[in-house]
Design an enzyme around this catalytic site. Sequence first.
Site, PDB file in Angstrom:
ATOM      1  N   ASN A   7      39.523  -5.017  16.185  1.00 42.10           N
ATOM      2  CA  ASN A   7      39.020  -6.288  15.514  1.00 42.10           C
ATOM      3  C   ASN A   7      39.443  -6.071  13.986  1.00 42.10           C
ATOM      4  OD1 ASN A   7      37.289  -8.026  14.203  1.00 42.10           O
ATOM      5  ND2 ASN A   7      35.282  -7.412  15.014  1.00 42.10           N
ATOM      6  N   LYS A  14      38.163  -2.499  12.897  1.00 42.37           N
ATOM      7  CA  LYS A  14      37.290  -1.931  13.772  1.00 42.37           C
ATOM      8  C   LYS A  14      37.662  -1.510  15.082  1.00 42.37           C
ATOM      9  CE  LYS A  14      32.404  -3.463  14.054  1.00 42.37           C
ATOM     10  NZ  LYS A  14      31.341  -4.522  13.981  1.00 42.37           N
ATOM     11  N   ARG A  93      40.369  -9.029  18.771  1.00 41.93           N
ATOM     12  CA  ARG A  93      39.516 -10.530  18.223  1.00 41.93           C
ATOM     13  C   ARG A  93      40.617 -11.035  17.510  1.00 41.93           C
ATOM     14  NH1 ARG A  93      36.292 -10.635  12.787  1.00 41.93           N
ATOM     15  NH2 ARG A  93      35.708 -12.841  12.734  1.00 41.93           N
ATOM     16  N   HIS A 182      32.986 -17.115  14.104  1.00 40.72           N
ATOM     17  CA  HIS A 182      31.816 -16.238  14.929  1.00 40.72           C
ATOM     18  C   HIS A 182      31.481 -16.580  16.394  1.00 40.72           C
ATOM     19  CE1 HIS A 182      29.991 -15.454  10.592  1.00 40.72           C
ATOM     20  NE2 HIS A 182      30.754 -14.321  10.894  1.00 40.72           N
ATOM     21  N   HIS A 210      23.850 -16.620  13.045  1.00 36.76           N
ATOM     22  CA  HIS A 210      24.489 -15.380  12.893  1.00 36.76           C
ATOM     23  C   HIS A 210      24.624 -14.981  11.258  1.00 36.76           C
ATOM     24  CE1 HIS A 210      27.920 -12.193  13.804  1.00 36.76           C
ATOM     25  NE2 HIS A 210      27.943 -12.605  12.412  1.00 36.76           N
ATOM     26  N   ASN A 213      27.362 -10.406   6.435  1.00 35.19           N
ATOM     27  CA  ASN A 213      28.148 -10.819   5.170  1.00 35.19           C
ATOM     28  C   ASN A 213      28.890 -12.292   5.285  1.00 35.19           C
ATOM     29  OD1 ASN A 213      27.921  -8.721   3.561  1.00 35.19           O
ATOM     30  ND2 ASN A 213      29.233  -7.464   4.815  1.00 35.19           N
ATOM     31  N   GLY A 214      29.317 -12.733   6.539  1.00 37.15           N
ATOM     32  CA  GLY A 214      29.779 -13.984   6.768  1.00 37.15           C
ATOM     33  C   GLY A 214      28.497 -14.475   7.476  1.00 37.15           C
ATOM     34  N   ARG A 243      30.453 -15.818  -0.337  1.00 35.28           N
ATOM     35  CA  ARG A 243      31.278 -17.254  -0.304  1.00 35.28           C
ATOM     36  C   ARG A 243      30.057 -18.283  -0.420  1.00 35.28           C
ATOM     37  NH1 ARG A 243      33.147 -16.256   5.794  1.00 35.28           N
ATOM     38  NH2 ARG A 243      32.855 -14.094   5.591  1.00 35.28           N
ATOM     39  N   MET A 285      22.128  -7.675   1.250  1.00 35.32           N
ATOM     40  CA  MET A 285      20.872  -8.102   1.590  1.00 35.32           C
ATOM     41  C   MET A 285      19.679  -7.134   1.400  1.00 35.32           C
ATOM     42  SD  MET A 285      18.823 -10.896   1.704  1.00 35.32           S
ATOM     43  CE  MET A 285      19.704 -12.048   2.225  1.00 35.32           C
ATOM     44  N   ASN A 336      17.990  -7.598  10.705  1.00 40.14           N
ATOM     45  CA  ASN A 336      16.920  -6.616  10.275  1.00 40.14           C
ATOM     46  C   ASN A 336      16.209  -7.313   9.055  1.00 40.14           C
ATOM     47  OD1 ASN A 336      18.122  -4.057  11.250  1.00 40.14           O
ATOM     48  ND2 ASN A 336      20.079  -4.990  10.443  1.00 40.14           N
ATOM     49  N   GLU A 386      30.041  -7.975  19.410  1.00 44.21           N
ATOM     50  CA  GLU A 386      31.281  -8.908  19.759  1.00 44.21           C
ATOM     51  C   GLU A 386      32.218  -7.742  20.388  1.00 44.21           C
ATOM     52  OE1 GLU A 386      32.218 -11.460  15.968  1.00 44.21           O
ATOM     53  OE2 GLU A 386      30.906  -9.766  15.350  1.00 44.21           O
TER      54      GLU A 386
HETATM   55  P1  AMP Z   1      27.138  -7.570   9.097  1.00 45.43           P
HETATM   56  O1  AMP Z   1      28.228  -8.506   8.141  1.00 45.43           O
HETATM   57  O2  AMP Z   1      26.655  -8.227  10.210  1.00 45.43           O
HETATM   58  O3  AMP Z   1      27.426  -6.144   9.084  1.00 45.43           O
HETATM   59  O4  AMP Z   1      25.836  -7.647   7.811  1.00 45.43           O
HETATM   60  C1  AMP Z   1      25.754  -7.263   6.747  1.00 45.43           C
HETATM   61  C2  AMP Z   1      24.513  -7.599   5.983  1.00 45.43           C
HETATM   62  O5  AMP Z   1      23.391  -7.149   6.720  1.00 45.43           O
HETATM   63  C3  AMP Z   1      24.562  -7.087   4.531  1.00 45.43           C
HETATM   64  O6  AMP Z   1      23.901  -8.121   3.608  1.00 45.43           O
HETATM   65  C4  AMP Z   1      23.142  -6.122   4.701  1.00 45.43           C
HETATM   66  O7  AMP Z   1      22.716  -6.008   3.321  1.00 45.43           O
HETATM   67  C5  AMP Z   1      22.476  -6.573   5.732  1.00 45.43           C
HETATM   68  N1  AMP Z   1      21.479  -5.671   6.269  1.00 45.43           N
HETATM   69  C6  AMP Z   1      21.718  -4.739   7.049  1.00 45.43           C
HETATM   70  N2  AMP Z   1      20.747  -3.929   7.435  1.00 45.43           N
HETATM   71  C7  AMP Z   1      19.662  -4.666   6.723  1.00 45.43           C
HETATM   72  C8  AMP Z   1      18.411  -4.294   6.527  1.00 45.43           C
HETATM   73  N3  AMP Z   1      17.770  -3.155   6.982  1.00 45.43           N
HETATM   74  N4  AMP Z   1      17.537  -5.320   5.762  1.00 45.43           N
HETATM   75  C9  AMP Z   1      17.956  -6.226   5.048  1.00 45.43           C
HETATM   76  N5  AMP Z   1      19.456  -6.511   5.066  1.00 45.43           N
HETATM   77  C10 AMP Z   1      20.094  -5.604   6.191  1.00 45.43           C
END
Ligand code: AMP
Length: 399
Positions: A7, A14, A93, A182, A210, A213-214, A243, A285, A336, A386
């Site tokens: 990916n 990844k 991917r 996605h 979903h 980050n995106g 974004r 987040m 999360n 994924e």
């Molecule tokens: P991803 O792109 O799916 O890996 O998601 C990344 C996002 O998930 C980032 O904004 C992280 O801060 C958020 N994230 C991961 N773990 C937590 C958590 N325990 N609480 C809040 N946000 C989280």
Amino acid sequence: MKILVMNSGSSSLKFQLFTMANMAVLASGLIESIGDSQGIVTLHYFDGDGKEQDLELKKEVPDHRAAIELMVELFQEKEILNDVTQLAGVGHRVVHGGEEFHEPTLITNDVLEAIRELNPLAPLHNPANITGIEVVMEKVPDVPQVAVFDTAFHQSIPEHAYLYALPYTLYEELKVRRYGFHGTSHAYVSKAAAGYLHRSYDDLKIITLHLGNGASAAAIDHGKCVDTSMGLTPLEGLVMGTRSGDLDPAILFYLARETGMGMDELDTLLNKESGLKGICGNNDMRSIDKLAKAGDKQALLALHIFCYRIKKYVGSYLAVLGGADCLIFTGGIGENAISVRSHCLAGLENLGFTLDPLKNDNRSDAIMEIQSDTSLGKILVVPTNEELEIAHQTLGLIG
Ligand code: AMP
């Protein structure tokens, strides 16, 4: 026999190596900051004796080719996979499959050419995906490769939902339309939810969120995606880490006229400097959540704007579907961020979705049900995977 899933992002790779027999993960790795002075490599794997190991190293990785070489070196050095010619297949991917690719596709020279022609639609992603395919072709020409497209799941969206109200010739000549992204994740979590609920996928109306980050939302009607929030590119729709998501397109003309900003600057502004980061200076987040709880006004505002946009999409997809059986949260934030889930569902009780605050106050590697006993619709948190979905789709094609 083993299946490798790759990916490639614009500056990352990844990868996961699976056993073909039962799809057990033998190794999963991430090479980040490709092209920077220092790349970051993390690898979780089982060594020759079957013991679990972790590795972290910092090393300059100039480009995707070097990243793949490094992955193969690590496989050999750590005795994860001594001979790459023994791979049963490689699944990639591929971000943009345009209108041509509706399903996973065995890669031939013609398919590679067709993917290359889609580069203008995904200039940051498709070239990295193509490099991955080419390097594997050079190293192990006899190993079958499969392209799994981010856009494929959304190809069932009807015309009235994928067309923009622009001159129709722009669609005919330049293929300007909604594609959505996605897709592998939306497909994986919605099918996993149907399995969890012991319901037939084709009987359910589902809204998937979903949130990573995106971020994107999808409306799935009896097993077919009928709308999604991302558009021609992954910029449209929900608020994301950096974004903007939806905005009045005239803002761009206004900014260009008032500030003299050029095309590239506007592109950077909307893709890299906006979203959560634009509002509160932070796109993680976890930090935003902490800051908001400590009373930081900008962090709280960012959280509210993020959740309000999600709520608007859920409302519009409830209208599109005529109600839904199930609402799914996934992605790093969806899986999360407990406060995000509760903020964006507040007020949806009369539309059939009521959260149970205690059930919501959890995180799990397994599927969680977080609706109250009185909720008409199910609210599920489904960890996305994924890579596993790509591995399954690859296996499905190579037999
Ligand atoms: P991803 O792109 O799916 O890996 O998601 C990344 C996002 O998930 C980032 O904004 C992280 O801060 C958020 N994230 C991961 N773990 C937590 C958590 N325990 N609480 C809040 N946000 C989280």
